[in-house]
Design a protein around this motif. Structure first.
Motif, PDB file in Angstrom:
ATOM      1  N   LEU A 137       0.732   0.719  -0.219  1.00 12.74           N
ATOM      2  CA  LEU A 137       0.303   1.188   1.100  1.00 12.74           C
ATOM      3  C   LEU A 137       1.473   1.328   2.064  1.00 12.74           C
ATOM      4  N   TYR A 147      -6.212  -1.623   6.548  1.00 10.95           N
ATOM      5  CA  TYR A 147      -6.496  -1.003   5.249  1.00 10.95           C
ATOM      6  C   TYR A 147      -7.610  -1.723   4.490  1.00 10.95           C
ATOM      7  N   LEU A 182      -7.561   5.988   3.220  1.00  8.32           N
ATOM      8  CA  LEU A 182      -6.261   5.415   3.542  1.00  8.32           C
ATOM      9  C   LEU A 182      -5.489   6.255   4.547  1.00  8.32           C
TER      10      LEU A 182
END
Length: 190
Positions: free
Chosen positions: A54, A96, A106
């Protein structure tokens, strides 16, 4: 793929889970046992949890927004917020882990976090949908620029080859997220 990595066995590259996510998780729980499998992203020869992927996913958006005044200005002047699947996506804010809609989202969170990093925020009047670009015959310029399946990944040197194929373009942020994802299961003690 039968290599061991720090007590974990590499099982497969599962690719996109999408609407199959719950079924696949149940299957992995049945096969390996709850807590005995995990998804990990291979980055520079090391397997990391989702936080690493991420960070890189978000950095691709940061790279775009910091480098393109045109995209940045269009985004902040048009949108009052962004979402992917459902208007409830906006409730995730910068987290997230907060995934309330059926599908994971996302890119909306990454964009919000990038705006904070840039010291900016939305001041438009529209909720801008980011998802469904691949199914929309005319998604519009801004949505096309912000789509993870079209946005070039800023670190192509980190992409696992061969890249997995899917609805995303090779070399895209989505390709990184899917291609570098591995299913690991606890290695048998012996």
């Amino acid at each position: 793929m039968e290599d061991d990595v720090d007590g974990w066995r590499i099982v497969e590259r599962p690719g996109r889970l999408g609407s199959d996510r719950l079924r696949r998780v149940a299957e992995w729980d049945d096969t390996y046992g709850p807590g005995s499998w995990r998804l990990a992203w291979l980055v520079a020869g090391q397997y990391h949890d989702g936080n690493a992927s991420l960070s890189l996913y978000e950095d691709a958006y940061f790279h775009l927004l910091r480098g393109s005044t045109e995209v940045l200005e269009a985004l902040v002047s048009t949108a009052r917020d962004v979402y992917v699947h459902d208007l409830s996506d906006t409730g995730s804010g910068l987290d997230y882990r907060r995934q309330d809609a059926p599908g994971h989202h996302l890119e909306d969170i990454a964009i919000r976090r990038c705006l904070v990093r840039l010291g900016l925020w939305f001041h438009g009047d529209r909720l801008v949908r980011l998802g469904g670009v691949d199914k929309d015959p005319d998604p519009g310029w801004l949505r096309s620029q912000l789509s993870p399946h079209r946005l070039p990944f800023h670190r192509p040197d980190l992409l696992i080859r061969p890249e997995l194929t899917g609805w995303w373009l090779p070399g895209s942020v989505e390709s990184f997220y899917q291609s570098n994802k591995f299913l690991l299961a606890r290695a048998a003690e012996g």
